[in-house]
Write a protein that holds these residues in place. Structure first.
Motif, mmCIF file in Angstrom:
data_model
loop_
_atom_site.group_PDB
_atom_site.id
_atom_site.type_symbol
_atom_site.label_atom_id
_atom_site.label_comp_id
_atom_site.label_asym_id
_atom_site.label_seq_id
_atom_site.Cartn_x
_atom_site.Cartn_y
_atom_site.Cartn_z
ATOM 1 N N SER A 184 1.153 -1.421 0.348
ATOM 2 C CA SER A 184 -0.173 0.595 -0.451
ATOM 3 C C SER A 184 0.706 1.546 -0.023
ATOM 4 N N ARG B 65 -5.059 10.021 -7.318
ATOM 5 C CA ARG B 65 -4.541 9.885 -8.522
ATOM 6 C C ARG B 65 -3.483 8.787 -8.735
ATOM 7 N N LYS B 66 -3.280 7.817 -9.341
ATOM 8 C CA LYS B 66 -2.575 6.584 -9.116
ATOM 9 C C LYS B 66 -0.841 6.970 -10.053
ATOM 10 N N GLU C 269 2.463 1.921 -3.524
ATOM 11 C CA GLU C 269 1.614 2.174 -4.447
ATOM 12 C C GLU C 269 1.365 3.868 -3.818
ATOM 13 N N ARG D 12 -6.810 7.310 1.572
ATOM 14 C CA ARG D 12 -6.064 7.077 0.263
ATOM 15 C C ARG D 12 -7.566 5.577 -0.098
ATOM 16 N N SER E 292 -5.367 -2.464 -4.814
ATOM 17 C CA SER E 292 -5.678 -1.893 -4.480
ATOM 18 C C SER E 292 -6.091 -1.770 -2.666
ATOM 19 N N SER F 152 4.619 6.233 -5.109
ATOM 20 C CA SER F 152 4.293 6.672 -6.971
ATOM 21 C C SER F 152 3.631 7.732 -7.561
ATOM 22 N N ALA F 153 2.234 7.914 -6.210
ATOM 23 C CA ALA F 153 2.133 9.162 -6.761
ATOM 24 C C ALA F 153 2.464 9.549 -5.885
ATOM 25 N N ASN G 94 1.055 0.750 -9.660
ATOM 26 C CA ASN G 94 -0.086 0.602 -8.623
ATOM 27 C C ASN G 94 -0.482 -1.098 -8.540
#
Length: 565
Positions: A111, A457-458, A114, A448, A467, A117-118, A462
């Motif tokens: 988690s 916004r992924k 992910e 999230r 998710s 990355s954003a 992701n």
């Protein structure tokens, strides 16, 4: 995409924030960013997030993994946290208890990956919290997450160095039974270790990447050699014992607490949580990593998965070879790992394997300092700390936050004074590393999957349809563990001051003071993350034509990132 290439004249780049697929402090304000050079995709993202590109991006996926794997420090982490696995649940804490705990840990890691990355910025956890929280609460929630994570970072290096010093002094006691280390000897040795670690953490990024690549190789090599020696070179048969313990012994619970077996197993998760807490390091190095939106989350997952697997395999070997758990935990050497080795190996092999753990502890210490300095730097950039101007500066020679390194070193020296209060208070900084890290890891995940469920916004990396399931498992695991991590080993009249769990004082007391500070004063000056781009770099739609005309009049070519001219 960039519309011009290799210009002969000087260039300026105009970047449209809303065209970059991130959510930031500059989003939805029709902002343009003007810089006087070409921009690649990594710099475009960090600019869109509101920050200057101040570091050299000299970390790759492998070197970022190298730092985080060194922070994980499997062998020294396992050696230092046997107090919380074997000393609570016996061999079960090393085997199936560890496996169950890893399910929750992997959910938290995936988690977080992910989210990284954003929001690939070194202040990612608290920055992400502010971007995912309701506007009314973004400041207070990001403040809480930022300080919680900072306490983890600032206690990391001194706690690891303390474990390293303890192993060195335990070897001295092993060699000379009449020797018993004093608190001052332990403190001075630990301080020397952290001092040299701070020097390494102040080096340029390229040097740090090279050193950590070497320490990663040593981590894997020493772990493998230790594994082979424990299994193949143990002396159990010379003691009239079978080569290995039976399955019942290796996987059985021996409850050394005054709580039911179920609570006992949960308490042993302290070991796996603290051991695995270093997987967030790639997040804090995102601004020094190339292709950060992909390499950072991959490094996080790779660290957690590799560390979890290798850690379990090594602890399995320990569970099948240990002779007496109670003796290892309560031995006069004061270090369960050295005591365990002494039960099954010759003196020479005890020296060798303990030396491996000592070397890796040192590497782990300076890796912790590297991550901690990036956290202090990034939070100070937004004014979270007193004297933030000093801690958010980048050394012009090394291009690293040297001031932040030494500020953390000084704080660590103060924390190490806890050892003069006995083993229980100093061991509380291990608890801070566990509870503080996973609370700060999980709050953005909770936001999230709740408030920002439909607006998140992924990034390019992701979890897809997994998710939300991963997020809920992560949140449930941490909510379960928060009270457990505060439980003392003994209860009632047996829970004396020297046996209590000092996490309540060290972590929650510190967080209480931080929140009081926020309510009384800090809310007036801290409104959440803020851009450090100068006013001359930020323009609106209405100003764009005039700015471009002014740039062109200076003989510069203009190129656009995120939209075509």
């Amino acid at each position: 995409m960039t519309t011009s290439a290799s210009p002969i004249r000087p260039i300026a780049t105009v970047l449209s924030v809303d065209q970059i697929p991130v959510t930031s402090v500059l989003s939805n304000k029709s902002q343009r960013i003007v810089v006087d050079h070409d921009v690649d995709s990594d710099e475009a993202v960090i600019l869109a997030l509101g920050y200057k590109q101040e570091f050299k991006r000299e970390f790759s996926l492998l070197t970022t993994f190298g730092v985080s794997f060194s922070v994980l420090g499997l062998l020294p982490s396992i050696a230092s946290t046997l107090w919380y696995s074997m000393a609570y649940a016996g061999n079960a804490g090393l085997t199936w208890g560890y496996l169950v705990g890893m399910i929750g840990v992997m959910a938290v890691a995936c988690s977080m990956a992910e989210i990284s990355s954003a929001f690939p910025t070194s202040g990612g956890l608290y920055y992400a919290t502010a971007m995912l929280a309701p506007p009314k609460y973004k400041a207070v929630l990001s403040w809480f997450v930022g300080w919680s994570n900072y306490f983890v970072q600032v206690t990391g290096a001194p706690s690891v160095a303390y474990g390293c010093a303890s192993m060195i002094l335990a070897l001295k006691s092993f060699d000379d039974a009449s020797y018993s280390a004093t608190n001052w000897q332990t403190y001075l040795l630990t301080s020397c270790l952290t001092f040299f670690c701070a020097i390494i953490a102040s080096l340029p990024t390229k040097w740090i990447a090279f050193i950590n690549s070497g320490s990663t190789a040593l981590n894997l090599l020493f772990l493998f050699i230790s594994f082979v020696i424990v299994l193949g070179g143990n002396t159990r048969e010379d003691q009239g014992l079978p080569k290995f313990n039976t399955n019942d012994i290796a996987w059985g619970i021996t409850n050394y607490t005054e709580w039911p077996d179920g609570i006992c197993i949960l308490m042993s998760f302290m070991a796996v949580i603290w051991t695995m807490s270093g997987f967030d390091s790639p997040f804090h190095l995102a601004e020094e990593c190339s292709n950060a939106q992909v390499a950072t989350p991959r490094a996080i997952v790779l660290t957690a998965a590799t560390g979890g697997t290798l850690g379990f395999v090594f602890q399995l070997a320990m569970a099948y070879t240990i002779v007496d758990v109670d003796s290892a935990v309560n031995d006069e050497l004061g270090q369960p790992y050295v005591s365990y080795l002494a039960q099954i190996l010759t003196r020479e092999r005890v020296y060798a394997l303990t030396a491996f753990a000592v070397v890796l502890s040192f590497a782990m210490s300076f890796s912790c300092m590297i991550a901690a300095s990036r956290v202090l730097f990034s939070y100070s950039r937004d004014g979270c700390f007193p004297l933030s101007k000093w801690w958010s500066s980048v050394n012009p020679l090394t291009k690293t936050p040297v001031n932040a390194v030494w500020a953390n070193w000084f704080m660590g020296e103060l924390l190490l004074l806890l050892m003069f209060g006995g083993e229980t208070p100093i061991n509380a900084i291990f608890s801070v590393g566990a509870i503080g890290s996973f609370i700060s890891f999980t709050i953005p995940t909770l936001l999230r999957i709740t408030y920002s469920r439909k607006t998140f916004r992924k990034g390019p990396w992701n979890l897809g349809i997994m998710s939300e399931p991963s997020g809920w498992v992560a949140v449930a695991f941490v909510v379960l563990m928060i009270p457990i991590l505060n439980f003392p080993q003994y209860r009632g009249a047996d829970n004396t001051p020297d046996m209590m769990n000092w996490t309540v004082v060290v972590y929650w007391g510190s967080m209480f003071l931080c929140m009081v500070w926020y309510v009384v004063y800090a809310h007036k000056i801290y409104q959440g993350p803020k851009s450090n781009l100068g006013k001359e770099s930020l323009i609106s739609d209405e100003e764009e034509d005039n700015v471009i005309e002014a740039i062109s009049s200076k003989g510069q070519d203009v190129q656009f990132y995120g939209e075509k001219s």
